[in-house]
Scaffold this active site. Sequence first.
Site, PDB file in Angstrom:
ATOM      1  N   CYS A   5      10.771   5.808   0.632  1.00 15.81           N
ATOM      2  CA  CYS A   5      10.953   6.818  -0.408  1.00 15.81           C
ATOM      3  C   CYS A   5       9.639   7.070  -1.144  1.00 15.81           C
ATOM      4  CB  CYS A   5      11.971   6.334  -1.420  1.00 15.81           C
ATOM      5  SG  CYS A   5      13.577   5.957  -0.700  1.00 15.81           S
ATOM      6  N   GLY A  32      10.583  11.311   1.876  1.00 15.35           N
ATOM      7  CA  GLY A  32      12.036  11.307   1.769  1.00 15.35           C
ATOM      8  C   GLY A  32      12.562  12.704   1.585  1.00 15.35           C
ATOM      9  N   ASN A 106      11.226   2.460  -4.199  1.00 19.79           N
ATOM     10  CA  ASN A 106      10.736   2.669  -2.840  1.00 19.79           C
ATOM     11  C   ASN A 106      10.689   1.298  -2.177  1.00 19.79           C
ATOM     12  OD1 ASN A 106       7.461   3.587  -1.453  1.00 19.79           O
ATOM     13  ND2 ASN A 106       9.406   3.241  -0.456  1.00 19.79           N
ATOM     14  N   GLY A 107      11.435   1.159  -1.077  1.00 18.93           N
ATOM     15  CA  GLY A 107      11.466  -0.139  -0.391  1.00 18.93           C
ATOM     16  C   GLY A 107      12.884  -0.515  -0.063  1.00 18.93           C
TER      17      GLY A 107
END
Length: 488
Positions: A5, A32, A106-107
């Site tokens: 993301c 994303g 993000n992750g």
Amino acid sequence: MEEACGVFGIYAPGVEVASLVFDGIFALQHRGQESAGIAVSDNVSITVVKDLGLVTRVFDKNTLQSLSGCIGLGHVRYSTAGKKDWMSAQPAYRSAGEVGFALGHNGNLTNVEELASLANMLPGVFTSDSDIVAELISQRINFLQSQQVPDTKDSFESNDTTCVPEENDKNNLLLAALFDILPRTQGAFSFGLIDANQLIAIRDPNGFRPLCLGKLPSGNNSPTSYAIASESPALDIVGADFIREIQPGEVLVIDEAGLRSYFPFPKEQIKPSLCLFEFVYFARPDAVLCGSEVHATRLRMGMHLAMQAPADADLVIGVPDSGVPAAEGFAMQSGIPYGQGLVKNRYIGRTFITPNQKARTDAVRRKLNPLKENVKGKRLVVVDDSIVRGTTIRQIVSILRDVGATEVHLRVSSPPFKWPCFYGIDTPSREELLAAKYTEEEMMDILDVDSISYLSLESLFAAVNVGRNGFCDACLTGNYPTKIPVTL
Ligand code: AMP
């Protein structure tokens, strides 16, 4: 296989930030395409707008005007864990008594079940790993507020570090909650958070996903403004100067008192492991990672590939878009002319998104069309950045042969992709990874190419050019830097 993301945040006193956040996440759209969201604080409360779809579909002038305030957080999502519905779109918002906050992630977390049970969330109740973290933070803030005098000291001291809050943070409930929750959180997380008065940037102790800090130019008497972003081009676009990357394990607080940096994770957990695939595929070519522009790194990958696996050919072509810089590098190094062999329809979405193999195959055909005159009668070197299932390249070779390519020498500017990722890329199972299943000879047959060569890991590190340490190469080597949730 889907990608990570994008997160963007801004703290700019006296400025309406919504349109800047829009620009920031628009610059990160490649990270994303499933949902987009913006949260803005006007120093009193937070307003969030989010929806499924591309940034330009979710936001227009009117929606942006409804978001008033000088602290903002934006997110573009590609789900690697959790559902693909509206509820899972980010930023995730929670209101915990006096404190409202928004979180963008993000992750991918690797201890989701443990965290869900810590939050007393039943399976099926939470929508994503990010949602669980937001819930845990809000529960902790509620707990702190339930005390007569909120005792944040306990939270600040609950980990093995000597992380002492600075004077300005003694009553920072969001930060106190984070110090309690973060050391229990495993896997990949670059978080952006805002509450009414601050922006916080966090990178996990491995720093799997990138996150950087920039500074906006300020007038004579105006306070300094800052922005954070998954990739540096998002800073460029809002006019912020890149300052530095957020460090693995760092929690950076940005508010009216300036910047304060904390490291709340146990020291032994800090083990820099930036995803190598950010260089190979994910990041924009104009992003600066570890001090160099990604485009230049990709050129070097192509040059190393040409040294490592030369080919006797008439023309080098790249698979648009991500194979192109490496193809240019290959041509520069080998002296074989570079040319365009394929035209991409730029209005078409990602072929990975499509649900089944037939749809993916058709999508490649719709996306890429050959330049017949360039290709006809030529011995080609075809460069792509990676082969995952092999769908893209198999179609491309057949398209090129159909229009008269006499030889196809496939050169891949990364090592064979053999292992699934647990840190933010939704990879197919090992059985679907072409390089995990077949030898190179078998692959030549399957893909109908005259030769095939991958960039070696050594050459990839040489192209990245900042040493061998500090990276995650698990998808290429199977060496996972942390405990993974399954046995392979
Ligand atoms: P495949 O068609 O399954 O072999 O996938 C490889 C192609 O997808 C290459 O052309 C890459 O540029 C691209 N690619 C590699 N990694 C990703 C990713 N995580 N998400 C979307 N596309 C990717």
